[in-house]
Scaffold this active site. Structure first.
Site, short mmCIF file in Angstrom:
data_model
loop_
_atom_site.label_atom_id
_atom_site.label_comp_id
_atom_site.label_asym_id
_atom_site.label_seq_id
_atom_site.Cartn_x
_atom_site.Cartn_y
_atom_site.Cartn_z
N CYS A 217 -0.40 6.87 8.29
CA CYS A 217 -1.80 7.11 7.96
C CYS A 217 -2.12 8.17 9.11
O CYS A 217 -1.74 9.48 8.87
CB CYS A 217 -2.58 6.06 8.12
SG CYS A 217 -4.47 6.02 7.54
N HIS B 256 -0.41 1.58 4.37
CA HIS B 256 -0.24 0.60 5.40
C HIS B 256 0.46 -0.61 4.59
O HIS B 256 0.62 -0.69 3.65
CB HIS B 256 -1.63 0.18 5.61
CG HIS B 256 -2.37 1.11 6.51
ND1 HIS B 256 -1.99 1.37 8.12
CD2 HIS B 256 -3.41 2.07 6.38
CE1 HIS B 256 -2.81 2.24 8.59
NE2 HIS B 256 -3.53 2.68 7.51
#
Length: 489
Positions: A332, A430
């Site tokens: 991310c 994630h």
């Protein structure tokens, strides 16, 4: 409908785990249970089935209840972006970036939103178990409170107060809370629980008796140190202060502790692997030269943490690591940092600006106001190993590096980027390590074996263990009566 609120004498006294354990305990008894936290503050969040985000603790508690995540479980979420400011999430969506003082002035207006979400959960369940935030004894924050007694009184929910004996002065904490609370708030507390006790419980019986004598609150039990809780995802970054050291293993994986690190529970499955020597590297400490893999984690403030990374000298350590043939993975915000540039022209995550990235991937990122929140699934690009995870980010990443994706979604779209030599990679997803297949394939690239256990299975087993321990150590019948459950045996 029945409801019970668990408040604590401070942060990190174990409220989240106790609520999760009680959710599983009552769910195992055949009740329909829902978790609720009026206001949470955390950069660890989860994507809900209805396209929003809530705190990681409420996501865990929903799993404990065996129910899908919804935004009503945590209607107000504060995601810190600086020491004095946070992104405010209301019912799963960004409501704005507020300074701490401004939020204190505005939060009372959110009580109606909080109560509406709570009533929705009540209509769906036999029991709602509510988690407080911080401590009700912080009476300087009582005006306009929506997280503790302000909510409890408005919703008429009885409270059980938790004291943490592991940190010491638990008698003073509980008796002190009784002393500083006003009469109306004090009356909401129907009993207390001692948490995190180690050793022979009879040795603290006199202490428990003294607390009851000084407060008039019933003693509802003493929970032991719950070893199974180490297998549950943590929400508060305070746990990172106790998780820096590695444990030994065939391969060494390290994660620098960025100042606004987010969703660090991504790495729980790696910490549990016997073949992995895993460590969070605290600020002021160089990245170790013998690491096999350096992972740049997610962050709530990419530009600020990119500057923080450079201030620690970690960019120099990372360049040396790559020259030695080491591997790097960005998740991310960490993925964004690995590119050529990161721009935040509208000040989405703080002050507007632009900075050069680490230049290890041929991509550029521009932060945008639209936030991507979605569950995803697919496989590793060069493998049949499957993963399930979620995306939670602002920003759009473009560049030639995307032609070599790290992942392939089930719809055929590529995700992330891999360097030409295959040693540097990044993606927005994630939860990649939670999938046993994907984790095993990624560790195999480092020459290490994996247990191949899905993290969801490990968490589910741990929740049952915590529930069983609470069943033995707390007065569950008394808790049920306080909550207003009828005909509960």
């Amino acid at each position: 409908m029945a409801a019970l609120m668990i408040q604590g004498c401070g942060s990190d006294v174990g409220k989240s785990v106790l609520v999760a354990g009680l959710c599983r305990l009552f769910a195992n008894r055949g009740l329909t249970v829902r978790p609720f936290k009026p206001q949470n503050m955390s950069n660890n969040a989860a994507v809900t089935a209805d396209g929003g985000e809530i705190g990681r603790a409420q996501a865990l508690q929903a799993v404990a209840c065996r129910t899908p995540l919804t935004v009503d479980m945590n209607p107000v979420l504060l995601k810190p972006q600086s020491d004095v400011g946070a992104q405010v999430i209301v019912r799963g969506k960004i409501a704005g970036n507020w300074q701490a003082r401004g939020y204190q002035e505005k939060k009372a207006a959110l009580l109606d939103v909080v109560l509406e979400s709570f009533r929705t959960l009540q209509s769906q369940s036999d029991l709602v178990i509510v988690e407080g935030a911080g401590s009700p004894a912080e009476i300087n924050l009582r005006a306009g409170d929506i997280a503790n007694m302000g909510f409890a009184i408005a919703a008429d929910v009885p409270v059980v107060l938790v004291g943490d004996i592991d940190r010491g002065h638990v008698i003073a904490a509980l008796v002190g809370a009784h002393a500083v609370l006003d009469e109306a708030d004090r009356a909401m507390i129907r009993g207390f629980v001692i948490n995190k006790f180690r050793g022979d419980p009879t040795l603290f019986q006199d202490g428990r008796t003294e607390i009851t004598a000084r407060t008039g609150w019933p003693d509802l039990g003493m929970a032991p140190w719950l070893a199974a809780a180490k297998s549950l995802p943590a929400e508060d970054a305070v746990i990172l202060d106790h998780a820096a050291a590695g444990k030994g293993g065939k391969v060494r994986i390290v994660v620098p502790m960025l100042s606004r690190i987010a969703n660090f529970d991504d790495f729980d499955p790696l910490r549990a692997e016997p073949s992995v020597d895993f460590a969070f590297i605290p600020p002021g400490t160089p990245l170790p030269g013998d690491a096999d893999l350096v992972i740049l984690p997610g962050t709530k403030a990419t530009l600020a943490d990119l500057a923080f990374l450079r201030a620690q000298g970690w960019d120099i350590d990372l360049a040396a690591h790559v020259r030695r043939g080491g591997r790097v993975l960005g998740v991310c915000g960490g993925f964004q940092m690995l590119g050529r540039t990161v721009a935040d022209p509208r000040g989405i995550e703080g002050l507007a600006g632009e900075a050069s990235g680490l230049g290890l991937l041929d991509v550029d990122t521009v932060l945008t106001s639209d936030k991507v929140l979605r569950p995803v699934a697919g496989r590793l690009a060069n493998s049949d190993a499957r993963f399930e995870g979620y995306e939670m980010h602002v920003g759009r990443t473009d560049g030639r590096g995307l032609q070599r994706p790290l992942l392939v979604f089930d719809n055929g779209a590529g995700e992330g980027a891999v360097s030409p030599d295959g040693r540097v990679a990044g993606a927005y997803v994630h939860g990649l390590f939670a999938s046993g297949e994907a984790r095993a394939a990624l560790l195999a690239q480092l020459g290490a074996a994996s247990t191949g256990i899905d993290q969801a299975h490990a968490v589910d087993t741990a929740l049952d263990e915590v529930a069983a321990m609470l069943e033995r150590s707390l007065d569950i019948s008394a808790l049920a009566r306080i909550a207003g459950l009828k005909d509960f045996a």
